[in-house]
Design a protein around this motif. Sequence first.
Motif, PDB file in Angstrom:
ATOM      1  N   ASP A  73      59.183  -4.556   0.028  1.00  0.00           N
ATOM      2  CA  ASP A  73      60.193  -5.621  -0.009  1.00  0.00           C
ATOM      3  C   ASP A  73      59.601  -7.026  -0.043  1.00  0.00           C
ATOM      4  OD1 ASP A  73      62.333  -3.849   0.010  1.00  0.00           O
ATOM      5  OD2 ASP A  73      62.405  -3.764   2.200  1.00  0.00           O
ATOM      6  N   LEU A  74      58.311  -7.155  -0.217  1.00  0.00           N
ATOM      7  CA  LEU A  74      57.687  -8.478  -0.184  1.00  0.00           C
ATOM      8  C   LEU A  74      58.208  -9.378  -1.293  1.00  0.00           C
ATOM      9  CD1 LEU A  74      53.931  -7.646   0.567  1.00  0.00           C
ATOM     10  CD2 LEU A  74      55.613  -8.667   2.120  1.00  0.00           C
ATOM     11  N   ALA A  75      58.346 -10.660  -0.948  1.00  0.00           N
ATOM     12  CA  ALA A  75      58.749 -11.681  -1.913  1.00  0.00           C
ATOM     13  C   ALA A  75      57.868 -12.904  -1.740  1.00  0.00           C
ATOM     14  CB  ALA A  75      60.219 -12.065  -1.695  1.00  0.00           C
ATOM     15  N   VAL A  76      57.700 -13.659  -2.810  1.00  0.00           N
ATOM     16  CA  VAL A  76      56.854 -14.849  -2.798  1.00  0.00           C
ATOM     17  C   VAL A  76      57.557 -15.992  -2.081  1.00  0.00           C
ATOM     18  CG1 VAL A  76      55.743 -16.609  -4.244  1.00  0.00           C
ATOM     19  CG2 VAL A  76      55.694 -14.199  -4.946  1.00  0.00           C
ATOM     20  N   GLN A  77      56.821 -16.651  -1.183  1.00  0.00           N
ATOM     21  CA  GLN A  77      57.322 -17.850  -0.523  1.00  0.00           C
ATOM     22  C   GLN A  77      56.692 -19.117  -1.101  1.00  0.00           C
ATOM     23  OE1 GLN A  77      59.880 -17.746   1.809  1.00  0.00           O
ATOM     24  NE2 GLN A  77      59.887 -15.663   0.993  1.00  0.00           N
ATOM     25  N   ARG A 131      61.965  -8.507   4.343  1.00  0.00           N
ATOM     26  CA  ARG A 131      63.185  -8.477   5.145  1.00  0.00           C
ATOM     27  C   ARG A 131      62.964  -7.916   6.535  1.00  0.00           C
ATOM     28  NH1 ARG A 131      66.961  -5.636   0.685  1.00  0.00           N
ATOM     29  NH2 ARG A 131      64.979  -4.523   0.415  1.00  0.00           N
ATOM     30  N   ALA A 132      61.842  -7.213   6.728  1.00  0.00           N
ATOM     31  CA  ALA A 132      61.518  -6.675   8.050  1.00  0.00           C
ATOM     32  C   ALA A 132      60.857  -7.722   8.936  1.00  0.00           C
ATOM     33  CB  ALA A 132      60.602  -5.463   7.909  1.00  0.00           C
ATOM     34  N   GLY A 133      60.624  -8.918   8.394  1.00  0.00           N
ATOM     35  CA  GLY A 133      60.020  -9.975   9.179  1.00  0.00           C
ATOM     36  C   GLY A 133      58.515 -10.069   9.044  1.00  0.00           C
ATOM     37  N   ARG A 134      57.932  -9.233   8.209  1.00  0.00           N
ATOM     38  CA  ARG A 134      56.488  -9.333   7.992  1.00  0.00           C
ATOM     39  C   ARG A 134      56.163 -10.632   7.269  1.00  0.00           C
ATOM     40  NH1 ARG A 134      57.566  -4.069   6.418  1.00  0.00           N
ATOM     41  NH2 ARG A 134      56.807  -2.481   7.878  1.00  0.00           N
ATOM     42  N   MET A 135      54.987 -11.141   7.548  1.00  0.00           N
ATOM     43  CA  MET A 135      54.515 -12.324   6.838  1.00  0.00           C
ATOM     44  C   MET A 135      53.020 -12.175   6.624  1.00  0.00           C
ATOM     45  SD  MET A 135      54.819 -15.011   9.985  1.00  0.00           S
ATOM     46  CE  MET A 135      54.149 -14.598  11.602  1.00  0.00           C
ATOM     47  N   GLY A 136      52.552 -12.681   5.492  1.00  0.00           N
ATOM     48  CA  GLY A 136      51.137 -12.543   5.215  1.00  0.00           C
ATOM     49  C   GLY A 136      50.719 -13.315   3.991  1.00  0.00           C
ATOM     50  N   THR A 137      49.462 -13.156   3.643  1.00  0.00           N
ATOM     51  CA  THR A 137      48.901 -13.862   2.500  1.00  0.00           C
ATOM     52  C   THR A 137      48.062 -12.925   1.655  1.00  0.00           C
ATOM     53  OG1 THR A 137      46.941 -14.542   3.770  1.00  0.00           O
ATOM     54  CG2 THR A 137      48.813 -16.072   3.710  1.00  0.00           C
ATOM     55  N   VAL A 138      47.999 -13.246   0.381  1.00  0.00           N
ATOM     56  CA  VAL A 138      47.056 -12.625  -0.541  1.00  0.00           C
ATOM     57  C   VAL A 138      46.263 -13.759  -1.170  1.00  0.00           C
ATOM     58  CG1 VAL A 138      46.754 -11.283  -2.649  1.00  0.00           C
ATOM     59  CG2 VAL A 138      48.535 -10.643  -1.004  1.00  0.00           C
ATOM     60  N   ALA A 139      44.936 -13.683  -1.067  1.00  0.00           N
ATOM     61  CA  ALA A 139      44.065 -14.742  -1.579  1.00  0.00           C
ATOM     62  C   ALA A 139      43.045 -14.155  -2.537  1.00  0.00           C
ATOM     63  CB  ALA A 139      43.359 -15.454  -0.423  1.00  0.00           C
ATOM     64  N   MET A 140      42.777 -14.906  -3.598  1.00  0.00           N
ATOM     65  CA  MET A 140      41.753 -14.491  -4.560  1.00  0.00           C
ATOM     66  C   MET A 140      41.039 -15.725  -5.082  1.00  0.00           C
ATOM     67  SD  MET A 140      45.086 -14.325  -5.792  1.00  0.00           S
ATOM     68  CE  MET A 140      45.563 -12.656  -6.228  1.00  0.00           C
ATOM     69  N   ASP A 141      39.762 -15.553  -5.435  1.00  0.00           N
ATOM     70  CA  ASP A 141      39.039 -16.712  -5.954  1.00  0.00           C
ATOM     71  C   ASP A 141      37.907 -16.290  -6.878  1.00  0.00           C
ATOM     72  OD1 ASP A 141      36.211 -16.930  -4.607  1.00  0.00           O
ATOM     73  OD2 ASP A 141      37.532 -16.440  -2.944  1.00  0.00           O
ATOM     74  N   TYR A 142      37.524 -17.238  -7.745  1.00  0.00           N
ATOM     75  CA  TYR A 142      36.369 -17.118  -8.633  1.00  0.00           C
ATOM     76  C   TYR A 142      35.143 -17.824  -8.046  1.00  0.00           C
ATOM     77  CZ  TYR A 142      39.149 -15.851 -12.860  1.00  0.00           C
ATOM     78  OH  TYR A 142      39.936 -15.239 -13.810  1.00  0.00           O
ATOM     79  N   LEU A 143      35.188 -18.243  -6.786  1.00  0.00           N
ATOM     80  CA  LEU A 143      34.245 -19.222  -6.257  1.00  0.00           C
ATOM     81  C   LEU A 143      33.263 -18.673  -5.237  1.00  0.00           C
ATOM     82  CD1 LEU A 143      36.908 -22.014  -5.675  1.00  0.00           C
ATOM     83  CD2 LEU A 143      35.448 -21.723  -7.684  1.00  0.00           C
ATOM     84  N   SER A 144      33.578 -17.564  -4.597  1.00  0.00           N
ATOM     85  CA  SER A 144      32.755 -17.073  -3.499  1.00  0.00           C
ATOM     86  C   SER A 144      31.338 -16.727  -3.969  1.00  0.00           C
ATOM     87  CB  SER A 144      33.386 -15.827  -2.870  1.00  0.00           C
ATOM     88  OG  SER A 144      32.552 -15.301  -1.860  1.00  0.00           O
ATOM     89  N   PRO A 145      30.298 -17.210  -3.267  1.00  0.00           N
ATOM     90  CA  PRO A 145      28.925 -16.883  -3.663  1.00  0.00           C
ATOM     91  C   PRO A 145      28.568 -15.425  -3.414  1.00  0.00           C
ATOM     92  CG  PRO A 145      28.920 -18.099  -1.606  1.00  0.00           C
ATOM     93  CD  PRO A 145      30.342 -18.114  -2.106  1.00  0.00           C
ATOM     94  N   VAL A 146      29.350 -14.731  -2.605  1.00  0.00           N
ATOM     95  CA  VAL A 146      29.144 -13.301  -2.374  1.00  0.00           C
ATOM     96  C   VAL A 146      30.436 -12.570  -2.688  1.00  0.00           C
ATOM     97  CG1 VAL A 146      27.368 -13.639  -0.624  1.00  0.00           C
ATOM     98  CG2 VAL A 146      29.754 -13.516   0.072  1.00  0.00           C
ATOM     99  N   SER A 147      30.334 -11.358  -3.203  1.00  0.00           N
ATOM    100  CA  SER A 147      31.526 -10.566  -3.486  1.00  0.00           C
ATOM    101  C   SER A 147      32.137 -10.089  -2.173  1.00  0.00           C
ATOM    102  CB  SER A 147      31.171  -9.365  -4.358  1.00  0.00           C
ATOM    103  OG  SER A 147      30.783  -9.780  -5.644  1.00  0.00           O
ATOM    104  N   LEU A 148      33.447 -10.220  -2.078  1.00  0.00           N
ATOM    105  CA  LEU A 148      34.134  -9.749  -0.874  1.00  0.00           C
ATOM    106  C   LEU A 148      35.493  -9.188  -1.263  1.00  0.00           C
ATOM    107  CD1 LEU A 148      36.466 -12.131  -0.106  1.00  0.00           C
ATOM    108  CD2 LEU A 148      34.370 -13.366   0.440  1.00  0.00           C
ATOM    109  N   ARG A 149      35.901  -8.204  -0.493  1.00  0.00           N
ATOM    110  CA  ARG A 149      37.203  -7.575  -0.711  1.00  0.00           C
ATOM    111  C   ARG A 149      37.631  -6.967   0.625  1.00  0.00           C
ATOM    112  NH1 ARG A 149      38.900  -3.547  -5.732  1.00  0.00           N
ATOM    113  NH2 ARG A 149      41.100  -4.200  -5.738  1.00  0.00           N
ATOM    114  N   ARG A 150      38.444  -7.689   1.363  1.00  0.00           N
ATOM    115  CA  ARG A 150      38.759  -7.280   2.716  1.00  0.00           C
ATOM    116  C   ARG A 150      40.225  -7.573   3.032  1.00  0.00           C
ATOM    117  NH1 ARG A 150      34.591 -11.974   4.535  1.00  0.00           N
ATOM    118  NH2 ARG A 150      35.957 -13.765   4.176  1.00  0.00           N
ATOM    119  N   SER A 151      40.718  -6.864   4.032  1.00  0.00           N
ATOM    120  CA  SER A 151      42.116  -7.019   4.437  1.00  0.00           C
ATOM    121  C   SER A 151      42.235  -6.806   5.931  1.00  0.00           C
ATOM    122  CB  SER A 151      43.018  -6.006   3.709  1.00  0.00           C
ATOM    123  OG  SER A 151      42.810  -6.043   2.320  1.00  0.00           O
TER     124      SER A 151
END
Length: 309
Positions: free
Chosen positions: A170-174, A198-218
């Motif tokens: 049910d996520l929607a963009v804020q 609608r359940a009250g969850r809140m969060g972020t998704v971030a992505m970039d072309y800039l990080s000097p090291v590869s990362l993929r975490r949650s």
Amino acid sequence: MILVIGAGSIGRRHVANLQALGEDAELIAWREYDRATLEKRNDVKGLVIATATQVRLELVQLCAAKNWPFYVEKPLHWTTEGVAEIYDAAGDLARRSMLGFMARYHPVVQALAEQDLSDVYGFSFEIGHDVRQWRQNWSFPESYAAKADGGGVLLDLCHELDLAKALFPDLAVQSVASVGHADFAGVDFASRIALTDRAGRMGTVAMDYLSPVSLRRSDLAGTRAARSLDMLAAVITTDSGDGPKAQTFAYDRNDMFQAITRDWLALIEDENAALSPLAPRLSDIRGSSDLIAQAWGERVFTGSAEMTF
């Protein structure tokens, strides 16, 4: 015969994987694409669309005309109107077609999806790397990713947006905040998307072309447990208050490509085939494509990267 349109690194990978799975596969570069010639062929049972995003509607229309199930690379389109056009063109063929969100087959994601996540009230997903070091013999300024329409990091690394949507439908963009670049107007080099449901969850998704090291975490914050994911190391760390416990998985990136391909090949034969629980059958995941397109359309550029090429 499976046709693969698009002779870049992803197209070549698809051919290799199809052949490894026992299929006959033919690679056709986009510049050599000729619809009239392909329309005469009767030996094709499916088509992989591995082209730049900007030209995919034409290929979906061809598949619909020939009743060829298709596998199309992500993202489907960068606008909600473009997403709608592709779904309209695909029609019922969407049930036998696949959208290339192969990160859904990552063992960490598969294990997480089996858990009860109803206690989660907050989350963050992050992926980043230096785009200049992405692939050997690859130039960002000369690529699809450098185009204002259909390029940029939000579209390029949209797997994490899809994963968030897969886990919390049910996520929607804020809001969306982005960092651009003076040499590439309209192209985001870093984006952070705020999401709620609608359940009250809140969060972020971030992505970039800039990080000097590869990362993929949650990270998932829940009332029963705190969960941390490292998708590069293939580890889930869970702490329910009695100390962190790590679970490590065997992982090879190409296994995800082969797993999603197996599901698509099964769909070609039978639209009711048993698939992975998170299989991105095109008819089932309109929500992810709309979410990505909405996020792209709501970017607000707040700064400029100083990366040199």
